[in-house]
Write a protein that holds these residues in place. Structure first.
Motif, PDB file in Angstrom:
ATOM      1  N   GLY A 265       0.805  -1.226   0.000  1.00 17.28           N
ATOM      2  CA  GLY A 265       0.000   0.000   0.000  1.00 17.28           C
ATOM      3  C   GLY A 265       0.834   1.270   0.000  1.00 17.28           C
ATOM      4  O   GLY A 265       0.306   2.361  -0.197  1.00 17.28           O
ATOM      5  N   ILE A 266       2.134   1.128   0.235  1.00 19.74           N
ATOM      6  CA  ILE A 266       2.957   2.328   0.318  1.00 19.74           C
ATOM      7  C   ILE A 266       4.246   2.118  -0.472  1.00 19.74           C
ATOM      8  O   ILE A 266       4.830   1.039  -0.441  1.00 19.74           O
ATOM      9  CB  ILE A 266       3.209   2.664   1.814  1.00 19.74           C
ATOM     10  CG1 ILE A 266       3.539   4.134   2.001  1.00 19.74           C
ATOM     11  CG2 ILE A 266       4.284   1.837   2.431  1.00 19.74           C
ATOM     12  CD1 ILE A 266       3.333   4.598   3.415  1.00 19.74           C
TER      13      ILE A 266
ATOM     14  N   ASN B  94       1.397  15.274   1.229  1.00 23.74           N
ATOM     15  CA  ASN B  94       0.095  15.062   0.566  1.00 23.74           C
ATOM     16  C   ASN B  94      -0.001  15.698  -0.823  1.00 23.74           C
ATOM     17  O   ASN B  94      -1.010  16.294  -1.156  1.00 23.74           O
ATOM     18  CB  ASN B  94      -1.051  15.608   1.432  1.00 23.74           C
ATOM     19  CG  ASN B  94      -1.143  14.872   2.744  1.00 23.74           C
ATOM     20  OD1 ASN B  94      -0.675  13.730   2.861  1.00 23.74           O
ATOM     21  ND2 ASN B  94      -1.702  15.498   3.736  1.00 23.74           N
TER      22      ASN B  94
ATOM     23  N   LEU C  52      -2.634   9.005  -5.924  1.00 22.88           N
ATOM     24  CA  LEU C  52      -1.515   8.803  -4.997  1.00 22.88           C
ATOM     25  C   LEU C  52      -1.266  10.080  -4.218  1.00 22.88           C
ATOM     26  O   LEU C  52      -1.445  11.180  -4.745  1.00 22.88           O
ATOM     27  CB  LEU C  52      -0.254   8.455  -5.787  1.00 22.88           C
ATOM     28  CG  LEU C  52      -0.337   7.208  -6.649  1.00 22.88           C
ATOM     29  CD1 LEU C  52       0.836   7.150  -7.608  1.00 22.88           C
ATOM     30  CD2 LEU C  52      -0.358   5.963  -5.785  1.00 22.88           C
TER      31      LEU C  52
ATOM     32  N   ASP D  29       4.653  12.240  -0.119  1.00 25.64           N
ATOM     33  CA  ASP D  29       5.338  13.023   0.910  1.00 25.64           C
ATOM     34  C   ASP D  29       6.827  13.002   0.582  1.00 25.64           C
ATOM     35  O   ASP D  29       7.381  11.930   0.340  1.00 25.64           O
ATOM     36  CB  ASP D  29       5.187  12.381   2.302  1.00 25.64           C
ATOM     37  CG  ASP D  29       3.768  12.466   2.818  1.00 25.64           C
ATOM     38  OD1 ASP D  29       2.970  13.217   2.225  1.00 25.64           O
ATOM     39  OD2 ASP D  29       3.468  11.780   3.811  1.00 25.64           O
TER      40      ASP D  29
ATOM     41  N   LEU E 165       7.569   9.181  -0.209  1.00 26.92           N
ATOM     42  CA  LEU E 165       6.606   8.116   0.088  1.00 26.92           C
ATOM     43  C   LEU E 165       5.399   8.262  -0.831  1.00 26.92           C
ATOM     44  O   LEU E 165       4.881   9.366  -1.003  1.00 26.92           O
ATOM     45  CB  LEU E 165       6.117   8.214   1.532  1.00 26.92           C
ATOM     46  CG  LEU E 165       7.159   8.021   2.626  1.00 26.92           C
ATOM     47  CD1 LEU E 165       6.497   8.112   4.000  1.00 26.92           C
ATOM     48  CD2 LEU E 165       7.834   6.659   2.478  1.00 26.92           C
TER      49      LEU E 165
ATOM     50  N   ARG F 100       1.600   7.010  -1.333  1.00 25.99           N
ATOM     51  CA  ARG F 100       0.478   6.276  -0.746  1.00 25.99           C
ATOM     52  C   ARG F 100      -0.677   6.232  -1.731  1.00 25.99           C
ATOM     53  O   ARG F 100      -1.050   7.257  -2.287  1.00 25.99           O
ATOM     54  CB  ARG F 100      -0.005   6.959   0.545  1.00 25.99           C
ATOM     55  CG  ARG F 100       0.848   6.609   1.764  1.00 25.99           C
ATOM     56  CD  ARG F 100       0.499   7.508   2.920  1.00 25.99           C
ATOM     57  NE  ARG F 100       0.860   8.886   2.652  1.00 25.99           N
ATOM     58  CZ  ARG F 100       0.080   9.929   2.902  1.00 25.99           C
ATOM     59  NH1 ARG F 100      -1.109   9.768   3.426  1.00 25.99           N
ATOM     60  NH2 ARG F 100       0.485  11.156   2.615  1.00 25.99           N
ATOM     61  N   ASP F 101      -1.209   5.038  -1.954  1.00 24.96           N
ATOM     62  CA  ASP F 101      -2.343   4.894  -2.867  1.00 24.96           C
ATOM     63  C   ASP F 101      -3.627   5.106  -2.057  1.00 24.96           C
ATOM     64  O   ASP F 101      -3.989   4.285  -1.227  1.00 24.96           O
ATOM     65  CB  ASP F 101      -2.331   3.489  -3.488  1.00 24.96           C
ATOM     66  CG  ASP F 101      -3.300   3.389  -4.657  1.00 24.96           C
ATOM     67  OD1 ASP F 101      -4.207   4.234  -4.726  1.00 24.96           O
ATOM     68  OD2 ASP F 101      -3.137   2.489  -5.492  1.00 24.96           O
ATOM     69  N   VAL F 102      -4.299   6.222  -2.293  1.00 20.13           N
ATOM     70  CA  VAL F 102      -5.491   6.524  -1.494  1.00 20.13           C
ATOM     71  C   VAL F 102      -6.787   6.342  -2.291  1.00 20.13           C
ATOM     72  O   VAL F 102      -7.852   6.748  -1.840  1.00 20.13           O
ATOM     73  CB  VAL F 102      -5.443   7.962  -0.906  1.00 20.13           C
ATOM     74  CG1 VAL F 102      -4.333   8.088   0.105  1.00 20.13           C
ATOM     75  CG2 VAL F 102      -5.281   9.007  -2.000  1.00 20.13           C
TER      76      VAL F 102
END
Ligand SMILES: Nc1ncnc2c1ncn2[C@@H]1O[C@H](COP(=O)(O)OP(=O)(O)O)[C@@H](O)[C@H]1O
Ligand SMILES: [Mg+2]
Length: 375
Positions: free
Chosen positions: A37-38, A98, A112, A115, A131, A133-135
């Motif tokens: 996930g990251i 973000n 995504l 950061d 980093l 992150r798949d949101v």
């Protein structure tokens, strides 16, 4: 005071502590790099890629070995990422949080959040890490909650008004038919034509109200354990005959070993009919409609039905509205079909997903296993 031997023992202790720490940090880094996930991108002080995790490689579709040691800018260009999601100012300490990056892969669009942080050695910047992150899933969830709230309100209005509209409609229709007969007895064919227009328009209003009524919760829903395949089997003849009119080929891939779900048969039939109808309508002039039962390894408690068409696809700006009540791009559409589907599936604890590109559209209905819902 410590004697020499105590000092040596102390030294050894510190040494083994730091070795142990280093070992753990290395294991942590390896574990972190293989998280699904990251994603992590590690850059040196020259903005070259030192390490990249599998998640990013698979999302962007390339081999890790091919880009290690390459400059990040070159990598962005090779992916046609314009504007670049971040630049060398990161190495000057301009960190970020973000930052949003949209990525489309295999018909699925991913959102995504990035950061960016710097690494320092003795106060000097020695590199940076980013980093990923798949949101997308979080956003889908949020969107579904919003949609279902909106649907609840519409359902309440529907329940309150649809019957009130339908009753006078029935009366109007009855009198129009009588009028039609009277006109025909008097050979008034021109006037009769007017009446037939009124009747066909009435039919349209009636269809709209019927769909509207489906939005309000029906009084009697019977939840029984049933297989998706049973439901699909019953509606296939209807779908095939509709498909024939549009020169569409229908392919059905059953999977009898899938577990049952808990649902109201008539309601779910409505869902697949609506989805099938939309798919066929999107392929006016021919195409292939594929209906497939399946399950996904990352969804161990749910079964899925995929409805794929080879229509012209749904542009991104339309895609976000397709589930909105009354949203339609068809001259005679009601824009309620997908709202009804969404409402029914959501009430049964399932979800509907959609993905689309120029090659066509896929709707996926996911429903929890019956035993997962009963406890
Ligand atoms: N399979 C599909 N392919 C292309 N567009 C679709 C598909 N399914 C739905 N749509 C789009 O979503 C809109 C809303 O669908 P729906 O709620 O069923 O209402 P309607 O079919 O009455 O327009 C359609 O007008 C169409 O633009
Ligand atoms: Mg429709």
């Amino acid at each position: 005071m410590m004697d020499d031997s105590a000092l040596i023992a102390e030294g050894n202790h510190v040494n083994s502590e730091s070795i142990k720490q280093e070992l753990y940090i290395r294991q942590f880094a390896q574990g972190f790099l293989s998280l699904e996930g990251i994603g992590v991108l590690l850059l040196d002080s020259e903005f070259r890629i030192v390490e990249i995790s599998e998640m990013i490689c698979s999302l962007f579709g390339f081999n890790r070995a091919d880009i290690i040691d390459q400059s990040a800018e070159l990598w962005f260009d090779s992916l046609s990422l314009h504007p670049h999601p971040f630049d060398r100012s990161l190495l000057e300490g301009k960190t970020f949080r973000n930052r949003v990056l949209n990525r489309k892969r295999d018909k699925h669009s991913h959102k995504l959040m990035l950061d960016g942080e710097v690494l320092r050695e003795n106060g000097m910047v020695s590199g940076a890490f980013i980093l990923f992150r798949d949101v997308s899933h979080l956003l889908t969830l949020e969107e579904q909650i919003r949609r279902s709230d909106r649907l609840k309100t519409i359902g309440q209005i529907a329940a309150g008004t649809a019957h009130e509209i339908r009753n006078p409609l029935t009366a109007i229709k009855g009198f129009m038919q009588l009028l039609n007969k009277a006109l025909s007895d008097r050979d008034m064919s021109k006037e009769q034509e007017f009446v037939s227009i009124v009747l066909s328009e009435l039919e349209r209003v009636n269809d709209l109200v019927s769909e509207f009524l489906l939005l309000s919760k029906p009084k009697e829903i019977k939840l029984v354990p049933i297989r998706m395949g049973t439901i699909l089997h019953e509606i296939l003849p209807m779908i095939r005959s509709e498909a024939m009119l549009y020169k569409v080929t229908v392919l059905y891939y059953p999977k009898p070993e899938l577990p049952s779900i808990l649902a109201d048969k008539e309601q779910l039939k409505q869902v697949f009919l609506n989805l099938g109808k939309n798919a066929i309508e999107a392929m006016n002039g021919g195409g292939t409609l594929i209906i497939r039962e399946c399950s996904y390894p990352y969804e161990p408690d749910r079964v899925a039905v995929e409805i794929c068409d080879t229509g012209s696809g749904i542009p991104a700006e339309v895609l976000e509205k397709v589930f909105d009540p009354f949203f339609t791009t068809k001259p005679l559409g009601t824009g309620l079909g997908l709202s009804v589907c969404q409402r029914i599936v959501h009430d049964l604890g399932g979800s509907i997903e959609v993905s689309s590109d120029e090659g066509g559209t896929q709707f996926t209905v996911l429903m929890p296993h019956a035993d997962a819902r009963m406890d």
